[in-house]
Design an enzyme around this catalytic site. Structure first.
Site, PDB file in Angstrom:
ATOM      1  N   ASP A 447      19.902  24.225  -6.906  1.00 41.64           N
ATOM      2  CA  ASP A 447      18.638  24.340  -6.197  1.00 41.64           C
ATOM      3  C   ASP A 447      18.886  23.972  -4.734  1.00 41.64           C
ATOM      4  O   ASP A 447      19.424  22.893  -4.424  1.00 41.64           O
ATOM      5  CB  ASP A 447      17.589  23.401  -6.806  1.00 41.64           C
ATOM      6  CG  ASP A 447      16.242  23.577  -6.159  1.00 41.64           C
ATOM      7  OD1 ASP A 447      15.558  24.549  -6.507  1.00 41.64           O
ATOM      8  OD2 ASP A 447      15.883  22.745  -5.297  1.00 41.64           O
ATOM      9  N   LEU A 448      18.516  24.876  -3.802  1.00 43.19           N
ATOM     10  CA  LEU A 448      18.726  24.645  -2.374  1.00 43.19           C
ATOM     11  C   LEU A 448      17.792  23.540  -1.898  1.00 43.19           C
ATOM     12  O   LEU A 448      16.619  23.488  -2.287  1.00 43.19           O
ATOM     13  CB  LEU A 448      18.483  25.929  -1.583  1.00 43.19           C
ATOM     14  CG  LEU A 448      19.324  27.151  -2.019  1.00 43.19           C
ATOM     15  CD1 LEU A 448      19.031  28.331  -1.108  1.00 43.19           C
ATOM     16  CD2 LEU A 448      20.807  26.826  -1.990  1.00 43.19           C
ATOM     17  N   ASP A 490      14.609  29.792  -4.594  1.00 45.62           N
ATOM     18  CA  ASP A 490      15.878  29.223  -4.092  1.00 45.62           C
ATOM     19  C   ASP A 490      16.688  28.609  -5.229  1.00 45.62           C
ATOM     20  O   ASP A 490      17.462  27.678  -5.015  1.00 45.62           O
ATOM     21  CB  ASP A 490      15.595  28.178  -3.014  1.00 45.62           C
ATOM     22  CG  ASP A 490      14.708  27.042  -3.517  1.00 45.62           C
ATOM     23  OD1 ASP A 490      14.161  27.174  -4.637  1.00 45.62           O
ATOM     24  OD2 ASP A 490      14.545  26.035  -2.806  1.00 45.62           O
TER      25      ASP A 490
END
Length: 620
Positions: A447-448, A490
């Site tokens: 996960d960004l 994302d």
């Protein structure tokens, strides 16, 4: 052949021929049945009307006899003569006339001359018994003034005829007439001044009269006769006649509901048959007519009916039906033969087209097409050839489009990575393969960290380019056997399979973090994204694809909450939670021990205070 067009067309044409001949035969059979029944109804109605006329004529003949006997000159003198011991010569001559009438009319049960005086005393009386004609004389003569056929007839004017209802004769001493259905006809005997001095009465045996009238009817006809109230007077079953005389009335309108309009005066004749009305005329053809009865003496009538068994009526139709069945079988066999020949002639070129259709892209099959024919088959063959070429071109395009659609359905349109559906299918198949080989695998949930700020600050266009760049970096740092997919937004996920999964997973996670922490330059903007990674492993963390993904997601959130740009394994997360629970339990135990020591010290202090208090009391 069985499932081919020739077979089906043969069956269709044969069925059409069989159905046509069968329908024609069926229609002819049923039309014949209906015609026979209608003819039988007309015949029965005619016979019923004729029988009714005969009954009326027989009654009229008897009425004429009554008038003849009443107008004889000696009848007046005999009726006026007192019943002395010596019989007059006129009485004897009149008795001979009465005897002659009884002899020539076997249906007459009694002929009587009844005088007005002496309470309607019988003056001359002849009866019938089993041995013949009996003359009743002397003290055996009876007074009949109390009977309607006497006192009502005495009130008539000369020439009028009294007609009684049809009933069972129960008068005493009537010999053979007793207990028989009887019809009485009477007329007044008047002198020259028109004074009624007596009556002449004839009793008619209804059964004998009807038997004579029915003698020329067919033997299978059944006769029904009812009075104006519907009581059966004549019925094939004698137990149903004269029910009113036995206290149990059997009515015609109950036995044959179709006759109700006759008794309601709405119709004068009705017809019914078991073919059209099986409930009202079960197994019979019926005809009923209503006829006036008793001349002008009130609105009296009788209902007369004839019936014939439906089986006898339809005997000719049944014979015709047998012949029709034979005819249908012959024509059906001929229809089948002609259908097979015609179907083969029609379907032969179609078989060539069918062979070409089953070998659509075989050039040798196209050589068999009847392209040179000038009829509809030739047009169809040429159209088929053009269609084959177009289909080949369209199939090439379709395969290309299908490949594109399959790729679009299973891959992310922005990054070109597999989407969630394809990744889950791959994960499930990898778990099954790992179970079979007894190997492990790992799922990395990526996960960004700062993608939302970048998206909000620079816009969605820059955000999309960041995602494409991140996808490229993930592919670069992973091995070719590893699978990377975009779940959405994302979020990315990585699948590592095989025996190396447990060893390379932490190193792979570190390489991913390092690659994603490098500065990006998008449209002249420098930025650092970073990521948090959660790791779940099979079979240690779960044996289910959904649970593996959820566990990796949970580990990722734990890593993100502990500080960004880190990775965490789900098993480490569980161990940390267990350690926290153990530390909490130890601290709780220590706090409990301290509280116990404090309570003990407080108890000791209280005891010492109590002792000091008891020691101080005597001093006080």
């Amino acid at each position: 052949m069985r499932g081919g067009l020739t077979f089906k067309l043969s069956v269709l044409l044969a069925c059409i021929g069989v159905l046509a001949s069968g329908a024609t035969g069926y229609y002819a059979y049923h039309a014949n049945r209906a015609m026979l029944v209608n003819e039988a109804q007309r015949s029965l109605l005619t016979s019923t009307e004729l029988l009714g006329q005969r009954i009326a004529f027989s009654i009229d003949d008897a009425a004429s006899d009554v008038l003849v006997l009443a107008t004889m000159p000696s009848a007046v003198s005999v009726a006026q003569t007192d019943d002395g011991l010596v019989a007059s010569a006129g009485r004897e001559r009149l008795a001979q006339v009465y005897s002659s009438f009884m002899l020539h009319h076997p249906e007459y049960l009694q002929i009587r001359l009844i005088a007005r005086h002496h309470h309607g005393l019988e003056v001359i009386r002849f009866d019938r018994d089993k041995d013949g004609i009996v003359r009743v004389e002397g003290n055996d003569l009876q007074e009949k003034g109390q009977f309607p056929y006497v006192f009502e007839t005495l009130a008539f004017s000369p020439g009028r005829i009294y007609t009684s209802s049809i009933m069972v004769n129960h008068e005493y001493g009537t010999h053979a007439a007793q207990g028989k259905p009887t019809l009485r006809l009477g007329t007044p005997v008047a002198d020259a001044n028109g004074t009624v001095v007596g009556v002449v009465v004839i009793d008619i045996d209804l059964d004998d009269m009807l038997k004579r009238l029915q003698s020329d009817l067919p033997s299978d006809y059944r006769v029904y006769l009812a009075n104006e109230w519907g009581d059966f007077l004549v019925h094939p079953d004698a137990s149903k006649t004269f029910g009113f005389d036995r206290g149990r009335r059997v009515l015609m309108q109950d036995s044959f509901p179709v006759t109700k309009p006759l008794f309601e005066h709405t119709q004068s004749e009705v017809l019914a048959n078991g073919l059209a009305r099986p409930r009202q005329a079960a197994g019979q053809v019926l005809a009923f007519v209503r006829r006036p009865f008793g001349g002008a003496e009130g609105n009296r009538f009788i209902v007369l009916g004839l019936a014939k068994p439906l089986e006898d009526v339809l005997a000719g139709a049944n014979q015709l039906g047998t012949r029709i069945i034979r005819m249908v079988l012959v024509f059906s066999a001929l229809s089948v033969l002609l259908a097979i020949l015609f179907a083969r002639a029609v379907t032969k070129p179609l078989h060539l087209l069918a062979y070409a259709a089953t070998h659509l892209f075989a050039e040798h099959a196209m050589n068999t097409l009847p392209l040179k024919r000038t009829d509809e088959i030739g047009v169809l063959a040429r159209c088929f050839d053009r269609l084959r070429r177009e289909i080949r071109e369209q199939m090439d395009v379709l395969h290309s489009k299908q490949s594109e659609l399959t790729h679009l359905a299973t891959h992310d349109m922005l990054t070109g990575l597999p989407n969630r559906m394809l990744f889950m299918q791959k994960l499930e198949s990898s778990i099954d393969e790992a179970k079979r080989r007894r190997e492990g695998l790992a799922v990395l949930f990526v996960d960004l960290d700062r993608f939302k700020q970048i998206n909000d600050q620079f816009g969605h266009s820059v955000g999309d380019k960041v995602l494409v760049t991140i996808a490229g970096r993930l592919r670069d740092v992973l091995y070719s056997a590893d699978v990377v997919a975009r779940l959405g937004g994302d979020e990315f996920v990585v699948l590592i399979e095989g025996p190396r999964a447990a060893q390379v997973t932490p190193a792979t996670a570190a390489r991913i973090l390092e690659a994603l922490n490098e500065t990006l330059v998008i449209d002249g903007h420098s930025m650092t994204v970073g990521a948090s990674i959660g790791i779940s492993e099979f079979p240690h963390d779960s044996g289910n694809a959904e649970e593996l993904l959820l566990n990796a997601d949970a580990a990722m959130y734990a890593a993100k909450s502990g500080g960004r740009c880190a990775y965490l394994r789900y098993r480490d997360l569980l161990e940390a939670r267990l350690d926290e629970q153990a530390d909490g339990a130890e601290k709780a135990a220590k706090n409990g021990f301290a509280r116990a020591r404090a309570a003990e010290n407080a108890a000791d202090g209280a005891s010492e205070s109590a002792v000091e208090g008891r020691e101080a009391e005597p001093t006080a």
